[in-house]
Design a protein around this motif. Structure first.
Motif: not given
Length: 408
Positions: A100-112
């Motif tokens: 879950l942490i990795s999922k959000r890291l990757v999603e935030i990377a895409a967002e930013t």
């Protein structure tokens, strides 16, 4: 690997990840985005925001998110449908949080628009594998930075010296060696290292944080009833609860009765063995209750097949393969088995134990008429068993006859 321009860091706000934040800025000259997840670890997260701002992170680059419901609903509950235990004992509390942490890291990377993610796991443990396998599964082009595998800050003294040289605040309680390290989330607490490194020595009582000593638990047992729908716990004592609220309540009740302590020496994926003290009060109650409802709603063949698959499924999660096709395939099998796993289980909590003492369901396969020692009104003809036994004994008899013949 070319130098990253923007990095999303899994940031706790503690000393180690604060040092990593400063190291990323100075080593790569890159912009840093911080992500702090509320997984139910029981700590205030606003200090992490203030610490990040103090270290020069712009407010729009600070992500602090409450992911407790997603954690339990989409990760913990699917795992518990499998009754997953690593090496027969460990309820995988740390392992299941990493995807879950990795999922959000990757999603935030895409967002930013970030081109890299970073974590604070060491090069000796399992978490580096879990973080990175998950990240690559979700974005094969992402860069992953693991400072503990790169820098020369190999001792506590050197870390604190680096912090002082770079104006990273060092709390007074962090200047000495920590007696042990702790990882916590809504499912469990994990304590490792230092005073726990000798597996021959009993863990000091002060290591335990979520459970009372079973010997000091209440002298009166407590009974609770957990309602299930399709393998997931949905109600406690008749009250409908969300996944995270359910686990929170079970933690409180189980912890009060000393349920869920585990002293384990486990085989890490990287090859070494490690000793950990785990506390999983709510999860231990949930596992007992889930097996209880399965015992009357799940067919023998399905139940035994699940139990055969479970060690493989648990190992996949422990080793970091949550987003692998084989875990998803096994999950589909497990979820199919749960279609009729609905009903209610009564659990007795007393002095460290969580025992199922009752279970009932509209989808029950249990037939009192068939198993009774009294008159069964023709529900089962006991004479049928003779042919059943003879057919199943045929191969055994043939083997015995052959062996007798060969012995002459």
């Amino acid at each position: 690997m070319s130098a990253p321009k923007k990095v999303v860091l899994a940031y706790s706000g503690g000393l180690d990840t604060s040092i990593i934040l400063k190291w990323l800025q100075s080593e790569y000259g890159c912009e840093v985005v911080t992500f702090t997840a509320d997984l139910g670890q029981g700590e205030e997260l606003e200090p992490a925001r203030k610490k990040a701002e103090l270290l020069g992170i712009r407010p729009e680059n600070i992500y602090i998110e409450d992911v407790r419901e997603e954690f339990v609903r989409d990760f913990v509950f699917p795992m518990f449908r499998a009754n997953a235990l690593y090496e027969g004992l460990y309820l995988l509390g740390t392992s299941i949080a990493r995807p879950l942490i990795s999922k959000r890291l990757v999603e935030i990377a895409a967002e930013t628009g970030a081109d890299a993610v970073a974590h604070g796991a060491t090069g000796k443990g399992n978490d580096q594998v879990r973080f990175e396998l998950s990240a690559y599964a979700l974005n094969p082009e992402i860069k992953v930075i693991a400072p503990w595998r790169e820098w020369d800050l190999t001792s506590r003294t050197r870390l604190i010296e680096y912090a002082e040289e770079n104006q990273v605040p060092v709390p007074k309680d962090k200047r000495g060696e920590a007696p042990f390290s702790v990882d916590a989330n809504l499912l469990h607490t994990s304590s490792e290292g230092k005073v726990l490194e000798d597996p021959a020595q009993e863990a000091p009582d002060y290591v335990y944080q979520r459970t009372v000593d079973p010997e000091k638990a209440p002298d009166t047992p407590e009974y609770i009833e957990i309602g299930f729908e399709k393998g997931d716990a949905v109600s406690l004592n008749g009250e409908a609860l969300s996944p995270a609220t359910m686990l929170t309540r079970l933690n409180e009740i189980g912890g009060k009765h000393g349920v869920g302590r585990l002293d384990l020496v486990e085989g890490r994926y990287v090859g070494m063995k490690s000793r950990g003290i785990y506390e999983t009060p709510g999860g231990t109650v949930l596992l007992a209750a889930h097996r209880g409802i399965e015992s009357i709603t799940l067919d023998r063949g399905a139940a035994h097949l699940k139990d055969e698959m479970m060690p493989r499924y648990a190992e996949l999660i422990y080793n970091g393969y949550w987003f692998s096709p084989e875990r998803e395939m096994l999950q589909a099998l497990i979820d199919k088995s749960q279609e009729h796993v609905s009903g209610t289980v009564r659990v007795k909590l007393y002095k460290g134990s969580a025992a199922v003492v009752g279970r009932w369901s509209e989808a029950s396969l249990y037939s009192e008429q068939h198993v009774t020692f009294e008159e069964d009104a023709g529900a089962y003809d006991q004479k049928d068993a003779a042919g059943f036994i003879k057919i199943n004994a045929l191969r055994l008899r043939l083997i015995a006859m052959r062996d007798r013949r060969l012995k002459g």
